[in-house]
Design a protein around this motif. Sequence first.
Motif, PDB file in Angstrom:
ATOM      1  N   CYS A 259      46.868  43.804  37.483  1.00  8.49           N
ATOM      2  CA  CYS A 259      47.032  42.360  37.287  1.00  8.49           C
ATOM      3  C   CYS A 259      48.530  42.044  37.242  1.00  8.49           C
ATOM      4  O   CYS A 259      49.363  42.927  37.422  1.00  8.49           O
ATOM      5  CB  CYS A 259      46.352  41.924  35.990  1.00  8.49           C
ATOM      6  SG  CYS A 259      47.181  42.564  34.513  1.00  8.49           S
ATOM      7  N   THR A 263      48.681  45.915  34.522  1.00  4.11           N
ATOM      8  CA  THR A 263      47.552  46.693  33.993  1.00  4.11           C
ATOM      9  C   THR A 263      46.472  46.822  35.059  1.00  4.11           C
ATOM     10  O   THR A 263      46.136  45.839  35.722  1.00  4.11           O
ATOM     11  CB  THR A 263      46.935  45.967  32.769  1.00  4.11           C
ATOM     12  OG1 THR A 263      47.964  45.747  31.809  1.00  4.11           O
ATOM     13  CG2 THR A 263      45.811  46.778  32.148  1.00  4.11           C
ATOM     14  N   HIS A 265      42.820  46.802  36.194  1.00  6.76           N
ATOM     15  CA  HIS A 265      41.520  46.316  35.717  1.00  6.76           C
ATOM     16  C   HIS A 265      40.452  46.754  36.700  1.00  6.76           C
ATOM     17  O   HIS A 265      40.645  46.666  37.919  1.00  6.76           O
ATOM     18  CB  HIS A 265      41.504  44.784  35.649  1.00  6.76           C
ATOM     19  CG  HIS A 265      42.336  44.221  34.547  1.00  6.76           C
ATOM     20  ND1 HIS A 265      41.868  44.069  33.257  1.00  6.76           N
ATOM     21  CD2 HIS A 265      43.611  43.772  34.531  1.00  6.76           C
ATOM     22  CE1 HIS A 265      42.828  43.543  32.499  1.00  6.76           C
ATOM     23  NE2 HIS A 265      43.902  43.355  33.252  1.00  6.76           N
ATOM     24  N   CYS A 315      44.431  43.542  27.471  1.00  3.92           N
ATOM     25  CA  CYS A 315      45.594  43.200  28.301  1.00  3.92           C
ATOM     26  C   CYS A 315      45.976  41.752  28.029  1.00  3.92           C
ATOM     27  O   CYS A 315      45.107  40.889  27.936  1.00  3.92           O
ATOM     28  CB  CYS A 315      45.255  43.401  29.773  1.00  3.92           C
ATOM     29  SG  CYS A 315      46.595  42.909  30.877  1.00  3.92           S
ATOM     30  N   CYS A 317      46.862  39.531  29.887  1.00  4.49           N
ATOM     31  CA  CYS A 317      46.495  38.588  30.955  1.00  4.49           C
ATOM     32  C   CYS A 317      45.192  37.858  30.617  1.00  4.49           C
ATOM     33  O   CYS A 317      44.882  36.829  31.220  1.00  4.49           O
ATOM     34  CB  CYS A 317      46.365  39.295  32.299  1.00  4.49           C
ATOM     35  SG  CYS A 317      44.825  40.210  32.506  1.00  4.49           S
TER      36      CYS A 317
HETATM   37 ZN   LIG Z   1      45.637  42.293  32.821  1.00  8.22          ZN
END
Ligand SMILES: [Zn+2]
Length: 450
Positions: A259, A263, A265, A315, A317
Amino acid sequence: MSWQAVPRILWHYARTRNRRFETREELLAWQDSRVKRFLAEIVPRSPYYREQHRELGIANWKDWPTIDKAEMMGNFDRLNTVGIRAEEAFRVALEAERSRDFAPMLGPITVGLSSGTSGNRGLFLVSPPERHRWAGAMLARLLPGSILGHHRVAFFLRANSNLYETVGSSRIQFEFFDLLDAVETHVERLNRLQPTVLIGPPSLLRLLAEDPGLAIAPLKVVSVAEVLDPLDERCLQERFGGIIHQVYQCTEGFLAVTCSHGTLHLNEDLVAFQREVLDAESRKFVPILTDFSRTTQPIIRYRLNDILTERADACPCGSVMTALERIEGRSDDLFYFPARDGSRLRPVFPDFIRRAIMEAAPEALEYRVCQHSESVIEVSLRLPAGSGDAEGRVSGRLPGESGDVEDRVATRFCRLADDLGGIPPTITFTPYEAHRSDRKLRRVERRFTP
Ligand SMILES: [Zn+2]
């Protein structure tokens, strides 16, 4: 690429970009209904799965027996839904690979061949609609900014396939680079193309990063096809700046992507992931895949030969899709130390080996660690010039700094064995040899069967 493909790819692109899940429960409920709908459609068309599920039924899909690569390849003819025989598919794929004309097709179906030793290669079949879905999802997750902007994508591959040629239009220039070509050729072409996105295996990206003639500034650098080692990641960050993105995909599907926070995903909107937990405390697991978008060669309860580590915290995000700390590599590359108390062998995760090297030899530019037997581990280090022999290689037992590095590495491995209740292995040191770019680089590799 046919012009009819463009609206289809755009549709999948938009759908992937716009699909949002507020909670994890919402995602899992949606996923479960998708899987069931998919199975109801696909199972009757696959003789293999038709027999498999006879007693358990679709409602209990989560309890179906798992299958692995050997089982899938062994039942290839009855498993796929288009009646293609393995023998025929292998012939077409191998021919394309030899002639490098890059068009392994059986009718409308693309035939792919995974890398691996000759007896252990996987076949995969992809239809045009699956290709469009893949391309749309890939573009949605990978392109910086909008698909309506201008992009120049440089893609390094071991072998091309129609799968990748699907992506390409007047706005998106998509250039394929053959890994077998010389680095100088790559550099020259890249300097001309000035890619906005650079995609390739990390071992190749490293070669490019270290080439003084390379003059490009891609907006996004993406590592594919090999495990991104922290050491390579650091080096690529220094050269290209920003986050080094990763795409985790294999013949079994488009599995994970980073992302905006860097990270990884899991792509749980394309594939359902179940887990075989290896170590609950360190959150390591082997994924069991059910890809509810693959209809030609169904991937159902498929046990992947990889070890993943989940992130300990969420995360930033905000995505509800599982966040990974890292992809460790293949379960085949788990090391084993004999136990001190004579009980079962102690497994050693590839990640522990990587960390041991990074801590004991932080100056190493590159490394490889191979376990040859329960008691012998071979370590090769590439050190900066001046710390080994003329090529910066450590060979045998040299006086001075390189000897120090060897001592540090050997001591660190002893401590690792101790911590795990194992007997320390004998460490041998050999010169670091440059990696052949047409092969997958595995920095941590086990070469025996315990
Ligand atoms: Zn993320």
